[in-house]
Design a protein around this motif. Structure first.
Motif, PDB file in Angstrom:
ATOM      1  N   ILE A 153       0.847  -1.193   0.000  1.00 22.30           N
ATOM      2  CA  ILE A 153       0.000   0.000   0.000  1.00 22.30           C
ATOM      3  C   ILE A 153       0.886   1.248   0.000  1.00 22.30           C
ATOM      4  CG2 ILE A 153      -1.695   1.337   1.317  1.00 22.30           C
ATOM      5  CD1 ILE A 153      -2.705  -1.309   2.487  1.00 22.30           C
ATOM      6  N   GLU A 154       0.532   2.226  -0.814  1.00 22.96           N
ATOM      7  CA  GLU A 154       1.146   3.551  -0.713  1.00 22.96           C
ATOM      8  C   GLU A 154       0.049   4.584  -0.475  1.00 22.96           C
ATOM      9  OE1 GLU A 154       3.846   6.970  -2.937  1.00 22.96           O
ATOM     10  OE2 GLU A 154       3.608   5.014  -3.930  1.00 22.96           O
ATOM     11  N   LEU A 155       0.300   5.486   0.487  1.00 25.83           N
ATOM     12  CA  LEU A 155      -0.680   6.483   0.890  1.00 25.83           C
ATOM     13  C   LEU A 155      -0.059   7.873   0.958  1.00 25.83           C
ATOM     14  CD1 LEU A 155      -2.184   4.628   3.991  1.00 25.83           C
ATOM     15  CD2 LEU A 155      -3.188   4.737   1.708  1.00 25.83           C
ATOM     16  N   ASP A 156      -0.890   8.877   0.654  1.00 33.29           N
ATOM     17  CA  ASP A 156      -0.589  10.271   0.987  1.00 33.29           C
ATOM     18  C   ASP A 156      -1.358  10.585   2.262  1.00 33.29           C
ATOM     19  OD1 ASP A 156      -0.363  13.019   1.258  1.00 33.29           O
ATOM     20  OD2 ASP A 156      -1.149  13.501  -0.734  1.00 33.29           O
ATOM     21  N   GLN A 201       0.107 -11.269   4.500  1.00 33.69           N
ATOM     22  CA  GLN A 201      -1.276 -11.708   4.605  1.00 33.69           C
ATOM     23  C   GLN A 201      -1.375 -13.021   5.375  1.00 33.69           C
ATOM     24  OE1 GLN A 201      -2.090 -10.050   0.076  1.00 33.69           O
ATOM     25  NE2 GLN A 201      -2.973 -12.020   0.661  1.00 33.69           N
ATOM     26  N   PRO A 202      -2.439 -13.205   6.158  1.00 34.14           N
ATOM     27  CA  PRO A 202      -2.647 -14.491   6.822  1.00 34.14           C
ATOM     28  C   PRO A 202      -3.180 -15.549   5.871  1.00 34.14           C
ATOM     29  CG  PRO A 202      -4.433 -12.988   7.358  1.00 34.14           C
ATOM     30  CD  PRO A 202      -3.416 -12.190   6.573  1.00 34.14           C
ATOM     31  N   ALA A 203      -3.770 -15.111   4.754  1.00 37.39           N
ATOM     32  CA  ALA A 203      -4.340 -16.028   3.761  1.00 37.39           C
ATOM     33  C   ALA A 203      -4.555 -15.247   2.477  1.00 37.39           C
ATOM     34  CB  ALA A 203      -5.664 -16.604   4.261  1.00 37.39           C
ATOM     35  N   ARG A 204      -4.941 -15.959   1.419  1.00 35.49           N
ATOM     36  CA  ARG A 204      -5.260 -15.289   0.161  1.00 35.49           C
ATOM     37  C   ARG A 204      -6.491 -14.406   0.353  1.00 35.49           C
ATOM     38  NH1 ARG A 204      -3.861 -15.554  -5.066  1.00 35.49           N
ATOM     39  NH2 ARG A 204      -2.323 -17.157  -4.509  1.00 35.49           N
ATOM     40  N   LEU A 205      -6.438 -13.196  -0.232  1.00 35.42           N
ATOM     41  CA  LEU A 205      -7.515 -12.235  -0.058  1.00 35.42           C
ATOM     42  C   LEU A 205      -8.382 -12.137  -1.309  1.00 35.42           C
ATOM     43  CD1 LEU A 205      -5.639  -9.238   1.620  1.00 35.42           C
ATOM     44  CD2 LEU A 205      -6.821 -11.146   2.736  1.00 35.42           C
ATOM     45  N   ASP A 214      -9.293   4.361   4.520  1.00 33.34           N
ATOM     46  CA  ASP A 214      -9.129   4.165   5.966  1.00 33.34           C
ATOM     47  C   ASP A 214      -8.220   2.966   6.203  1.00 33.34           C
ATOM     48  OD1 ASP A 214      -9.362   3.604   8.698  1.00 33.34           O
ATOM     49  OD2 ASP A 214     -11.449   4.265   8.775  1.00 33.34           O
ATOM     50  N   LEU A 215      -6.947   3.233   6.447  1.00 29.59           N
ATOM     51  CA  LEU A 215      -5.975   2.159   6.586  1.00 29.59           C
ATOM     52  C   LEU A 215      -6.287   1.269   7.782  1.00 29.59           C
ATOM     53  CD1 LEU A 215      -3.366   0.771   5.668  1.00 29.59           C
ATOM     54  CD2 LEU A 215      -2.102   2.393   7.097  1.00 29.59           C
ATOM     55  N   ARG A 216      -6.621   1.860   8.903  1.00 33.30           N
ATOM     56  CA  ARG A 216      -6.903   1.042  10.092  1.00 33.30           C
ATOM     57  C   ARG A 216      -8.066   0.077   9.854  1.00 33.30           C
ATOM     58  NH1 ARG A 216      -5.043   5.713  13.024  1.00 33.30           N
ATOM     59  NH2 ARG A 216      -3.403   5.119  14.505  1.00 33.30           N
ATOM     60  N   SER A 217      -9.120   0.558   9.225  1.00 36.26           N
ATOM     61  CA  SER A 217     -10.262  -0.309   8.940  1.00 36.26           C
ATOM     62  C   SER A 217      -9.875  -1.423   7.972  1.00 36.26           C
ATOM     63  CB  SER A 217     -11.419   0.505   8.355  1.00 36.26           C
ATOM     64  OG  SER A 217     -11.926   1.407   9.313  1.00 36.26           O
ATOM     65  N   PHE A 218      -9.050  -1.103   6.982  1.00 43.37           N
ATOM     66  CA  PHE A 218      -8.595  -2.101   6.018  1.00 43.37           C
ATOM     67  C   PHE A 218      -7.766  -3.175   6.719  1.00 43.37           C
ATOM     68  CE2 PHE A 218      -5.686  -3.747   2.788  1.00 43.37           C
ATOM     69  CZ  PHE A 218      -6.545  -4.004   1.728  1.00 43.37           C
ATOM     70  N   ILE A 219      -6.859  -2.751   7.580  1.00 44.73           N
ATOM     71  CA  ILE A 219      -6.032  -3.706   8.327  1.00 44.73           C
ATOM     72  C   ILE A 219      -6.899  -4.628   9.167  1.00 44.73           C
ATOM     73  CG2 ILE A 219      -4.359  -3.904  10.220  1.00 44.73           C
ATOM     74  CD1 ILE A 219      -3.061  -1.323   9.143  1.00 44.73           C
ATOM     75  N   GLN A 220      -7.867  -4.055   9.853  1.00 40.82           N
ATOM     76  CA  GLN A 220      -8.737  -4.844  10.720  1.00 40.82           C
ATOM     77  C   GLN A 220      -9.608  -5.804   9.914  1.00 40.82           C
ATOM     78  OE1 GLN A 220     -11.447  -2.534  13.105  1.00 40.82           O
ATOM     79  NE2 GLN A 220     -11.742  -4.198  14.581  1.00 40.82           N
ATOM     80  N   ARG A 221     -10.167  -5.309   8.821  1.00 36.59           N
ATOM     81  CA  ARG A 221     -11.077  -6.142   8.028  1.00 36.59           C
ATOM     82  C   ARG A 221     -10.381  -7.372   7.475  1.00 36.59           C
ATOM     83  NH1 ARG A 221     -14.843  -4.088   2.919  1.00 36.59           N
ATOM     84  NH2 ARG A 221     -15.775  -6.122   2.466  1.00 36.59           N
ATOM     85  N   TYR A 222      -9.130  -7.218   7.059  1.00 39.21           N
ATOM     86  CA  TYR A 222      -8.422  -8.331   6.423  1.00 39.21           C
ATOM     87  C   TYR A 222      -7.363  -8.955   7.328  1.00 39.21           C
ATOM     88  CZ  TYR A 222     -10.946  -6.753   2.369  1.00 39.21           C
ATOM     89  OH  TYR A 222     -11.958  -6.394   1.507  1.00 39.21           O
TER      90      TYR A 222
END
Length: 212
Positions: free
Chosen positions: A92-95, A152-156, A174-182
């Motif tokens: 991931i790359e973010l501004d 990754q813990p598994a294929r997404l 929303d990086l935090r939400s993305f991290i949590q969701r996956y």
């Protein structure tokens, strides 16, 4: 380009030796820049070696939008375990500072997202959001651009996104939400640079409209 490649391999080797120590220069740089806690709870401990042509990314050095038009070369081979099944990574790359560092209402702008990357074979990953270079608008100051690598813990399987040429499809990631969701956890490696407007990015937004 050769100089940048030598810097990539040397830096990767040097900073990878810090994992067994209590101090990580990568985590320290992320904390000093406030990338953690601005978008991350826990910073990475390992370097994600990166270079845009002859311009290496060096934990907060300044690059220009002209320098980063094309996607960087990345190295993280030192993170690969000796296992038969290749691990999968998300990049991931973010501004973090759009539209400005004092008004981050666009945080974060998604510049690049590739997932299900086997080992270090970026070309075999699934592109969720294609790379676009840094293009801060005039008079918005320095922006922080973070490159983050997650194991990754598994294929997404990710849902489709909107038109990547439409700024609205990239704004407000929303990086935090993305991290949590996956269930991605802490990034295993990272790097970052800063950039401010130059003639290229200013002209781009004069022609295109609302900056990101």
């Amino acid at each position: 380009m050769q100089t940048a490649w030598h810097w990539l391999t040397f830096t990767a080797h040097l900073l990878s030796t810090c994992t067994a120590q209590s101090f990580s220069p990568v985590a320290d740089a992320f904390a000093r820049s406030r990338i953690a806690p601005d978008v991350l709870d826990t910073p990475p401990n390992m370097i994600l070696a990166a270079a845009f042509g002859s311009h290496p990314v060096q934990l907060g050095n300044e690059l220009t939008p002209t320098d980063v038009i094309n996607q960087p070369v990345l190295v993280w081979s030192y993170l690969l375990p000796a296992t038969r099944d290749p691990p999968l990574f998300t990049l991931i790359e973010l501004d973090l500072d759009a539209p400005t560092a004092t008004n981050t209402s666009f945080r974060s702008v998604l510049h690049w997202l590739v997932y299900n990357i086997p080992n270090m074979d970026l070309a075999r990953g699934t592109i969720q959001m294609p790379y676009t270079g840094s293009k801060p608008d005039a008079n918005t100051g320095l922006h922080r651009y973070a490159l983050l690598l997650f194991r990754q813990p598994a294929r997404l399987t990710l849902p489709p996104v909107g038109n990547p040429n439409n700024p609205a499809a990239r704004i407000g990631f929303d990086l935090r939400s993305f991290i949590q969701r996956y269930n991605l956890g802490q990034p295993v490696a990272g790097n970052f640079y800063v950039a401010q407007a130059d003639a290229y990015s200013t002209l781009f937004w004069m022609l295109a409209g609302t900056p990101k």
